[in-house]
Design a protein around this motif. Sequence first.
Motif, PDB file in Angstrom:
ATOM      1  N   ARG A 171      -5.637   4.740  -6.723  1.00  0.00           N
ATOM      2  CA  ARG A 171      -5.932   4.599  -5.298  1.00  0.00           C
ATOM      3  C   ARG A 171      -4.791   3.850  -4.621  1.00  0.00           C
ATOM      4  O   ARG A 171      -4.042   3.115  -5.265  1.00  0.00           O
ATOM      5  CB  ARG A 171      -7.257   3.853  -5.084  1.00  0.00           C
ATOM      6  CG  ARG A 171      -7.287   2.501  -5.751  1.00  0.00           C
ATOM      7  CD  ARG A 171      -8.504   1.689  -5.340  1.00  0.00           C
ATOM      8  NE  ARG A 171      -9.759   2.266  -5.769  1.00  0.00           N
ATOM      9  CZ  ARG A 171     -10.293   2.135  -6.972  1.00  0.00           C
ATOM     10  NH1 ARG A 171      -9.637   1.480  -7.911  1.00  0.00           N
ATOM     11  NH2 ARG A 171     -11.461   2.653  -7.269  1.00  0.00           N
ATOM     12  N   TRP A 172      -4.686   4.039  -3.297  1.00  0.00           N
ATOM     13  CA  TRP A 172      -3.694   3.319  -2.510  1.00  0.00           C
ATOM     14  C   TRP A 172      -4.238   1.967  -2.071  1.00  0.00           C
ATOM     15  O   TRP A 172      -5.449   1.799  -1.867  1.00  0.00           O
ATOM     16  CB  TRP A 172      -3.305   4.107  -1.260  1.00  0.00           C
ATOM     17  CG  TRP A 172      -2.428   5.286  -1.508  1.00  0.00           C
ATOM     18  CD1 TRP A 172      -2.811   6.601  -1.583  1.00  0.00           C
ATOM     19  CD2 TRP A 172      -1.012   5.277  -1.701  1.00  0.00           C
ATOM     20  NE1 TRP A 172      -1.718   7.406  -1.812  1.00  0.00           N
ATOM     21  CE2 TRP A 172      -0.599   6.618  -1.890  1.00  0.00           C
ATOM     22  CE3 TRP A 172      -0.042   4.264  -1.732  1.00  0.00           C
ATOM     23  CZ2 TRP A 172       0.721   6.978  -2.107  1.00  0.00           C
ATOM     24  CZ3 TRP A 172       1.270   4.613  -1.956  1.00  0.00           C
ATOM     25  CH2 TRP A 172       1.651   5.957  -2.138  1.00  0.00           C
ATOM     26  N   SER A 173      -3.344   1.025  -1.881  1.00  0.00           N
ATOM     27  CA  SER A 173      -3.700  -0.228  -1.223  1.00  0.00           C
ATOM     28  C   SER A 173      -3.614  -0.020   0.282  1.00  0.00           C
ATOM     29  O   SER A 173      -2.985   0.938   0.753  1.00  0.00           O
ATOM     30  CB  SER A 173      -2.749  -1.346  -1.655  1.00  0.00           C
ATOM     31  OG  SER A 173      -1.437  -1.085  -1.161  1.00  0.00           O
ATOM     32  N   PRO A 174      -4.220  -0.892   1.088  1.00  0.00           N
ATOM     33  CA  PRO A 174      -4.193  -0.700   2.542  1.00  0.00           C
ATOM     34  C   PRO A 174      -2.793  -0.732   3.160  1.00  0.00           C
ATOM     35  O   PRO A 174      -2.584  -0.159   4.234  1.00  0.00           O
ATOM     36  CB  PRO A 174      -5.045  -1.862   3.066  1.00  0.00           C
ATOM     37  CG  PRO A 174      -5.934  -2.222   1.932  1.00  0.00           C
ATOM     38  CD  PRO A 174      -5.128  -1.985   0.701  1.00  0.00           C
ATOM     39  N   ASP A 175      -1.818  -1.385   2.503  1.00  0.00           N
ATOM     40  CA  ASP A 175      -0.476  -1.449   3.089  1.00  0.00           C
ATOM     41  C   ASP A 175       0.353  -0.196   2.818  1.00  0.00           C
ATOM     42  O   ASP A 175       1.494  -0.096   3.275  1.00  0.00           O
ATOM     43  CB  ASP A 175       0.274  -2.689   2.599  1.00  0.00           C
ATOM     44  CG  ASP A 175       0.565  -2.647   1.097  1.00  0.00           C
ATOM     45  OD1 ASP A 175       0.189  -1.653   0.432  1.00  0.00           O
ATOM     46  OD2 ASP A 175       1.180  -3.606   0.590  1.00  0.00           O
ATOM     47  N   SER A 176      -0.193   0.759   2.062  1.00  0.00           N
ATOM     48  CA  SER A 176       0.460   2.043   1.764  1.00  0.00           C
ATOM     49  C   SER A 176       1.731   1.882   0.942  1.00  0.00           C
ATOM     50  O   SER A 176       2.522   2.829   0.845  1.00  0.00           O
ATOM     51  CB  SER A 176       0.796   2.796   3.063  1.00  0.00           C
ATOM     52  OG  SER A 176      -0.363   3.022   3.819  1.00  0.00           O
ATOM     53  N   ARG A 177       1.942   0.736   0.335  1.00  0.00           N
ATOM     54  CA  ARG A 177       3.144   0.505  -0.468  1.00  0.00           C
ATOM     55  C   ARG A 177       2.818   0.059  -1.891  1.00  0.00           C
ATOM     56  O   ARG A 177       3.716  -0.302  -2.645  1.00  0.00           O
ATOM     57  CB  ARG A 177       4.053  -0.527   0.212  1.00  0.00           C
ATOM     58  CG  ARG A 177       4.609  -0.094   1.560  1.00  0.00           C
ATOM     59  CD  ARG A 177       5.454   1.166   1.444  1.00  0.00           C
ATOM     60  NE  ARG A 177       5.972   1.599   2.733  1.00  0.00           N
ATOM     61  CZ  ARG A 177       5.379   2.467   3.536  1.00  0.00           C
ATOM     62  NH1 ARG A 177       4.198   2.991   3.178  1.00  0.00           N
ATOM     63  NH2 ARG A 177       5.924   2.824   4.678  1.00  0.00           N
ATOM     64  N   HIS A 178       1.547   0.089  -2.243  1.00  0.00           N
ATOM     65  CA  HIS A 178       1.133  -0.240  -3.615  1.00  0.00           C
ATOM     66  C   HIS A 178       0.101   0.791  -4.088  1.00  0.00           C
ATOM     67  O   HIS A 178      -0.702   1.279  -3.283  1.00  0.00           O
ATOM     68  CB  HIS A 178       0.531  -1.648  -3.704  1.00  0.00           C
ATOM     69  CG  HIS A 178       1.499  -2.746  -3.432  1.00  0.00           C
ATOM     70  ND1 HIS A 178       1.839  -3.128  -2.151  1.00  0.00           N
ATOM     71  CD2 HIS A 178       2.219  -3.541  -4.270  1.00  0.00           C
ATOM     72  CE1 HIS A 178       2.715  -4.123  -2.214  1.00  0.00           C
ATOM     73  NE2 HIS A 178       2.960  -4.400  -3.478  1.00  0.00           N
ATOM     74  N   ILE A 179       0.133   1.085  -5.369  1.00  0.00           N
ATOM     75  CA  ILE A 179      -0.827   1.993  -5.990  1.00  0.00           C
ATOM     76  C   ILE A 179      -1.570   1.237  -7.077  1.00  0.00           C
ATOM     77  O   ILE A 179      -0.954   0.556  -7.911  1.00  0.00           O
ATOM     78  CB  ILE A 179      -0.122   3.232  -6.589  1.00  0.00           C
ATOM     79  CG1 ILE A 179       0.548   4.052  -5.472  1.00  0.00           C
ATOM     80  CG2 ILE A 179      -1.109   4.093  -7.359  1.00  0.00           C
ATOM     81  CD1 ILE A 179       1.350   5.237  -5.986  1.00  0.00           C
ATOM     82  N   LEU A 180      -2.896   1.324  -7.050  1.00  0.00           N
ATOM     83  CA  LEU A 180      -3.732   0.683  -8.057  1.00  0.00           C
ATOM     84  C   LEU A 180      -4.225   1.737  -9.034  1.00  0.00           C
ATOM     85  O   LEU A 180      -4.828   2.742  -8.627  1.00  0.00           O
ATOM     86  CB  LEU A 180      -4.933  -0.014  -7.414  1.00  0.00           C
ATOM     87  CG  LEU A 180      -4.694  -1.343  -6.676  1.00  0.00           C
ATOM     88  CD1 LEU A 180      -3.894  -1.142  -5.388  1.00  0.00           C
ATOM     89  CD2 LEU A 180      -6.029  -2.015  -6.370  1.00  0.00           C
ATOM     90  N   THR A 181      -3.968   1.543 -10.319  1.00  0.00           N
ATOM     91  CA  THR A 181      -4.425   2.474 -11.345  1.00  0.00           C
ATOM     92  C   THR A 181      -5.349   1.752 -12.314  1.00  0.00           C
ATOM     93  O   THR A 181      -5.159   0.563 -12.595  1.00  0.00           O
ATOM     94  CB  THR A 181      -3.247   3.085 -12.124  1.00  0.00           C
ATOM     95  OG1 THR A 181      -2.532   2.039 -12.806  1.00  0.00           O
ATOM     96  CG2 THR A 181      -2.297   3.821 -11.191  1.00  0.00           C
TER      97      THR A 181
END
Length: 458
Positions: free
Chosen positions: A97-107
């Motif tokens: 999923r994406w983080s709200p800042d659109s610059r991190h991905i959580l797996t």
Amino acid sequence: MEFTEAYKQTGPCCFSPNSRYVAVANDYRLVIRDTFSFQVVQLFSCLDKISYIEWALDSEYILCGLYKKPMIQAWSLTQPEWTCKIDEGPAGISYARWSPDSRHILTTSEFQLRLTVWSLLNTACVHVQWPKHGSKGVAFNQDGKFAAICTRRDCKDYVNLLSCQSWEIMGSFAVDTLDLADLEWSPDDSSIVVWDSPLEYKVLIYSPDGRCLFKYQAYECGLGVKTVSWSPCGQFLAIGSYDQMLRVLNHLTWKTFAEFLHLSTVRAPCSAAIFKEIDEPLQLDMSELSLDENFMPSNYDASEGYISVRYEVMELPVAFPFQKPPADKPNPKQGVGLLAWSKDSQYICTRNDSMPTALWIWDMRRLEVAAILVQKEPIRAAVWDPTCTRLLLCTGSSHLYMWTPSGAFCVCNPLPGFSISDLKWNIDGSCLLLKDKDAFCCATVPSLPESSDYSSDD
């Protein structure tokens, strides 16, 4: 309504958050189309079949989950040459999923070994050990500054609060659950709701600092919570249970102020309008015409001619088709399995899975049922218009079904052989994405007039 032509798809499809694009998975290819012209604006080739796609909130990036590989690939619309590939190695990847800042991905790795936060800015990563779930158990607050992540260690469930800037753990507290099912921030970020697995009826309200504000348990010794949803205004918390009841709590005292039961038979007195879908054959003599079979519309029946459907207002009493789930099989199809609020928080629609062909619409101001839609087939999906009080649903047929406070009506999809199994709105409510088994199309939806005069057979 106006419909586009059908386009091929083999997986997920979704609008971008800014409504400018629609992303479509076609085997290993990711197709990006413009929502105005439906021309292909970008085409990306992944390393395997695409199982999942998700847009970043700024609509600049999009990730593809290749869960069979397993790995994640991310792409940029503004920089097509930019690529990103995330591979956890033997740990695998079960969800991203994406983080709200659109610059991190959580797996989340397989077997929930760890949750990893990957930065697209400096390739740094942060690990959170023992996440509770793969696709659930992670929620961001409304301004995107904090993430609540469920973990489990030493046979106990915890909620960890992380800063979405530094990704450091700001706090952690244990929750009073046997087997935490999921959690969700309130719309005003003042509280977090946590609920237990179906084996234990328990809904807990916590403040972000870990104080338990309220514990709600409607009953014991039975399957418990099935669906939970905050109202958009944040004043109500709706809880759908396996006992076929919808309960609504208020945010001031956390007490139950409404309980709605899904009856198998509705009798007088009842002020709700009950709309039932019925066939309406149109007798057209086409014996003199010689037409190709591929030309025949999806709603054509050779024995009866063209089949149209419409809603008929039923007189009380009305009995709904009821399916009693078998007692010897897991995951019984009973209880409130679908629950959705309207944009203004006045209405809430529900489906009792024991009566899958009936959709109930409840009025929160009058605290009564406003309407019931009875379909011929089980309801697949029901979504509210994000801009006004309008509800659309589908049942796997070629028709769309629409309800407003002024009435209900049916819309036929003109595409031949297209059965609508799922539907999604874009964010401004101007376009609707309709999915078939291996195709999709879009429909432009006119805005509602100030005073709608829809009838049941429009």
